[in-house]
Design a protein around this motif. Structure first.
Motif, PDB file in Angstrom:
ATOM      1  N   ARG A  20     -18.024   3.334   1.786  1.00  0.00           N
ATOM      2  CA  ARG A  20     -16.829   3.411   0.937  1.00  0.00           C
ATOM      3  C   ARG A  20     -15.803   2.328   1.208  1.00  0.00           C
ATOM      4  N   ARG A  21     -16.125   1.382   2.072  1.00  0.00           N
ATOM      5  CA  ARG A  21     -15.224   0.259   2.274  1.00  0.00           C
ATOM      6  C   ARG A  21     -15.297  -0.660   1.052  1.00  0.00           C
ATOM      7  N   PRO A  22     -14.163  -1.100   0.525  1.00  0.00           N
ATOM      8  CA  PRO A  22     -14.202  -1.985  -0.644  1.00  0.00           C
ATOM      9  C   PRO A  22     -14.968  -3.278  -0.346  1.00  0.00           C
ATOM     10  N   LYS A  23     -15.739  -3.730  -1.334  1.00  0.00           N
ATOM     11  CA  LYS A  23     -16.445  -4.996  -1.167  1.00  0.00           C
ATOM     12  C   LYS A  23     -15.497  -6.181  -1.277  1.00  0.00           C
ATOM     13  N   ILE A  24     -14.407  -5.993  -1.997  1.00  0.00           N
ATOM     14  CA  ILE A  24     -13.409  -7.061  -2.127  1.00  0.00           C
ATOM     15  C   ILE A  24     -12.028  -6.414  -2.168  1.00  0.00           C
ATOM     16  N   LEU A  25     -11.088  -6.982  -1.425  1.00  0.00           N
ATOM     17  CA  LEU A  25      -9.692  -6.548  -1.516  1.00  0.00           C
ATOM     18  C   LEU A  25      -9.046  -7.431  -2.581  1.00  0.00           C
ATOM     19  N   ALA A  26      -8.989  -6.886  -3.783  1.00  0.00           N
ATOM     20  CA  ALA A  26      -8.680  -7.686  -4.958  1.00  0.00           C
ATOM     21  C   ALA A  26      -7.300  -8.330  -4.895  1.00  0.00           C
ATOM     22  N   GLN A  27      -6.313  -7.595  -4.372  1.00  0.00           N
ATOM     23  CA  GLN A  27      -4.960  -8.152  -4.359  1.00  0.00           C
ATOM     24  C   GLN A  27      -4.840  -9.306  -3.358  1.00  0.00           C
ATOM     25  N   THR A  28      -5.541  -9.204  -2.243  1.00  0.00           N
ATOM     26  CA  THR A  28      -5.559 -10.320  -1.299  1.00  0.00           C
ATOM     27  C   THR A  28      -6.211 -11.538  -1.945  1.00  0.00           C
ATOM     28  N   ALA A  29      -7.312 -11.325  -2.659  1.00  0.00           N
ATOM     29  CA  ALA A  29      -7.984 -12.427  -3.336  1.00  0.00           C
ATOM     30  C   ALA A  29      -7.074 -13.072  -4.380  1.00  0.00           C
ATOM     31  N   ALA A  30      -6.337 -12.261  -5.118  1.00  0.00           N
ATOM     32  CA  ALA A  30      -5.422 -12.801  -6.120  1.00  0.00           C
ATOM     33  C   ALA A  30      -4.330 -13.641  -5.477  1.00  0.00           C
ATOM     34  N   HIS A  31      -3.857 -13.208  -4.319  1.00  0.00           N
ATOM     35  CA  HIS A  31      -2.794 -13.939  -3.620  1.00  0.00           C
ATOM     36  C   HIS A  31      -3.289 -15.302  -3.138  1.00  0.00           C
ATOM     37  N   VAL A  32      -4.458 -15.328  -2.467  1.00  0.00           N
ATOM     38  CA  VAL A  32      -4.926 -16.601  -1.911  1.00  0.00           C
ATOM     39  C   VAL A  32      -5.362 -17.562  -3.011  1.00  0.00           C
ATOM     40  N   ALA A  33      -5.757 -17.023  -4.183  1.00  0.00           N
ATOM     41  CA  ALA A  33      -6.143 -17.878  -5.289  1.00  0.00           C
ATOM     42  C   ALA A  33      -4.925 -18.424  -6.038  1.00  0.00           C
ATOM     43  N   GLY A  34      -3.745 -17.922  -5.700  1.00  0.00           N
ATOM     44  CA  GLY A  34      -2.538 -18.384  -6.371  1.00  0.00           C
ATOM     45  C   GLY A  34      -2.312 -17.729  -7.721  1.00  0.00           C
ATOM     46  N   ALA A  35      -3.053 -16.652  -8.004  1.00  0.00           N
ATOM     47  CA  ALA A  35      -2.945 -16.007  -9.312  1.00  0.00           C
ATOM     48  C   ALA A  35      -1.720 -15.115  -9.417  1.00  0.00           C
ATOM     49  N   ALA A  36      -1.424 -14.388  -8.362  1.00  0.00           N
ATOM     50  CA  ALA A  36      -0.320 -13.430  -8.366  1.00  0.00           C
ATOM     51  C   ALA A  36       0.130 -13.210  -6.929  1.00  0.00           C
ATOM     52  N   TYR A  37       1.420 -12.987  -6.750  1.00  0.00           N
ATOM     53  CA  TYR A  37       1.963 -12.781  -5.414  1.00  0.00           C
ATOM     54  C   TYR A  37       1.771 -11.321  -5.000  1.00  0.00           C
ATOM     55  N   TYR A  38       1.185 -11.133  -3.827  1.00  0.00           N
ATOM     56  CA  TYR A  38       0.923  -9.794  -3.310  1.00  0.00           C
ATOM     57  C   TYR A  38       2.103  -9.366  -2.453  1.00  0.00           C
ATOM     58  N   TYR A  39       2.973  -8.530  -3.005  1.00  0.00           N
ATOM     59  CA  TYR A  39       4.160  -8.050  -2.295  1.00  0.00           C
ATOM     60  C   TYR A  39       3.813  -6.816  -1.481  1.00  0.00           C
ATOM     61  N   GLN A  40       4.127  -6.870  -0.182  1.00  0.00           N
ATOM     62  CA  GLN A  40       3.820  -5.780   0.727  1.00  0.00           C
ATOM     63  C   GLN A  40       5.076  -5.392   1.501  1.00  0.00           C
ATOM     64  N   ARG A  41       4.965  -4.313   2.225  1.00  0.00           N
ATOM     65  CA  ARG A  41       6.083  -3.823   3.023  1.00  0.00           C
ATOM     66  C   ARG A  41       6.579  -4.897   3.990  1.00  0.00           C
ATOM     67  N   GLN A  42       5.667  -5.673   4.526  1.00  0.00           N
ATOM     68  CA  GLN A  42       6.044  -6.715   5.488  1.00  0.00           C
ATOM     69  C   GLN A  42       6.905  -7.805   4.859  1.00  0.00           C
ATOM     70  N   ASP A  43       6.975  -7.837   3.527  1.00  0.00           N
ATOM     71  CA  ASP A  43       7.800  -8.838   2.834  1.00  0.00           C
ATOM     72  C   ASP A  43       9.243  -8.377   2.659  1.00  0.00           C
ATOM     73  N   VAL A  44       9.569  -7.183   3.151  1.00  0.00           N
ATOM     74  CA  VAL A  44      10.933  -6.665   3.059  1.00  0.00           C
ATOM     75  C   VAL A  44      11.521  -6.590   4.461  1.00  0.00           C
ATOM     76  N   GLU A  45      12.540  -7.363   4.708  1.00  0.00           N
ATOM     77  CA  GLU A  45      13.185  -7.354   6.018  1.00  0.00           C
ATOM     78  C   GLU A  45      13.938  -6.041   6.218  1.00  0.00           C
ATOM     79  N   ALA A  46      13.756  -5.432   7.399  1.00  0.00           N
ATOM     80  CA  ALA A  46      14.414  -4.157   7.722  1.00  0.00           C
ATOM     81  C   ALA A  46      14.226  -3.152   6.593  1.00  0.00           C
ATOM     82  N   ASP A  47      12.974  -2.832   6.304  1.00  0.00           N
ATOM     83  CA  ASP A  47      12.700  -1.965   5.154  1.00  0.00           C
ATOM     84  C   ASP A  47      13.242  -0.549   5.389  1.00  0.00           C
TER      85      ASP A  47
END
Length: 282
Positions: A111-138
């Motif tokens: 059941r592990r995903p074969k591809i983490l699609a949002q990570t792939a989109a980010h590294v390809a420059g297609a879309a920015y993957y916003y995560q909790r780590q992108d918010v300072e003092a969340d």
């Protein structure tokens, strides 16, 4: 961009872009570098890959014609079948190449995903993957907060459909393409992640940037409907219907035509002359 990459990208775009898809090249190494080994793609780092996403136009330009083509299997999601059909055409159009396609929903036996699609989109420059780590003092404490990709032109009104891998084609000189940071402020990122995690049904997180195009009302109604009910919503199947035998000329099962009678409202969605119903509330 290397001539080889540009040529392949153009060929793939010629197959997909008229149907509402976009294509972005990347190196496998860029993807693997961001993930633990369990999620790595088991290919040499310089291997060429393409990220494929769908825009709002895909619903009219790809899905509706696909539904009318009688290539539908009743037990599989129509959108997944449509995307698989178009990605399969890419493979068929390049028979001289070894091509591996991984859809966004595919998983390994564990059941592990074969591809983490949002990570792939980010590294390809297609879309920015916003995560909790992108918010300072969340502000979320012990709450689980999932990340979300935002497209610079479509905001959240798009979907990542998969990747096309080309084992044997290596592009060590392919320049990285950083995604556009279109939600740059802390406050806007908090609003985005809270909207996606806690209020996703109201669609508003998708407007984190002013989109060039949004989903139509009929798309919103379709994607708000549980997958098991989508064929009935489209008027393509009735409870008593069963799929017909597979066509000898095409690897999908055709659906049994409905008996003549009063057409359903949902069936009329396939005609551009009919206005869609209003979107359901959140």
């Amino acid at each position: 961009m290397e001539p080889k990459v540009a040529e392949l990208k153009q060929k793939i775009e010629d197959m997909l872009c008229p149907f509402g898809f976009e294509v972005y090249p990347f190196q496998v190494a860029w993807y693997n570098e961001l993930l633990p080994p369990a999620f790595h793609l088991l290919l040499p780092g310089p291997t060429l890959a393409f990220l494929v996403l769908s825009t709002p136009a895909m619903f009219d330009q790809a899905l509706k014609p696909f539904l009318q083509s009688c290539h539908l299997r009743m037990l599989t999601d129509p959108v997944d079948q449509c995307v698989a059909y178009h990605l399969g055409r890419v493979r068929e159009s390049l028979p001289e190449l070894q091509i591996e396609v991984i859809a966004d929903y595919e998983v390994h036996p564990n059941r592990r995903p074969k591809i983490l699609a949002q990570t792939a989109a980010h590294v390809a420059g297609a879309a920015y993957y916003y995560q909790r780590q992108d918010v300072e003092a969340d502000p979320w404490g012990n709450q689980h907060i999932s990340g979300v990709c935002i497209h610079p032109r479509f905001g959240g009104w798009f979907a990542i459909r998969g990747v096309v891998l080309l084992p044997g084609i290596e592009v060590p000189d392919l320049p990285p393409r950083k995604p556009h940071d279109c939600v740059p402020t802390r406050a806007a990122r908090i609003a985005l992640l809270e909207g996606f995690n806690f209020h996703w049904r109201d669609w508003t997180y998708r407007d984190a940037v002013t989109p060039q195009e949004r989903y139509s009302e009929e798309q919103k109604a379709y994607f708000s409907t549980p997958p098991a009910q989508r064929l009935a919503l489209l008027g393509l199947v009735q409870p008593s219907e069963k799929p017909s035998s597979p066509s000898p000329d095409f690897p999908f099962t055709t659906h049994t035509p409905k008996k003549p009678g009063k057409p359903s409202r949902a069936r009329s969605w396939l005609s551009p002359r009919v206005s869609p119903p209003a979107s359901p509330g959140p």
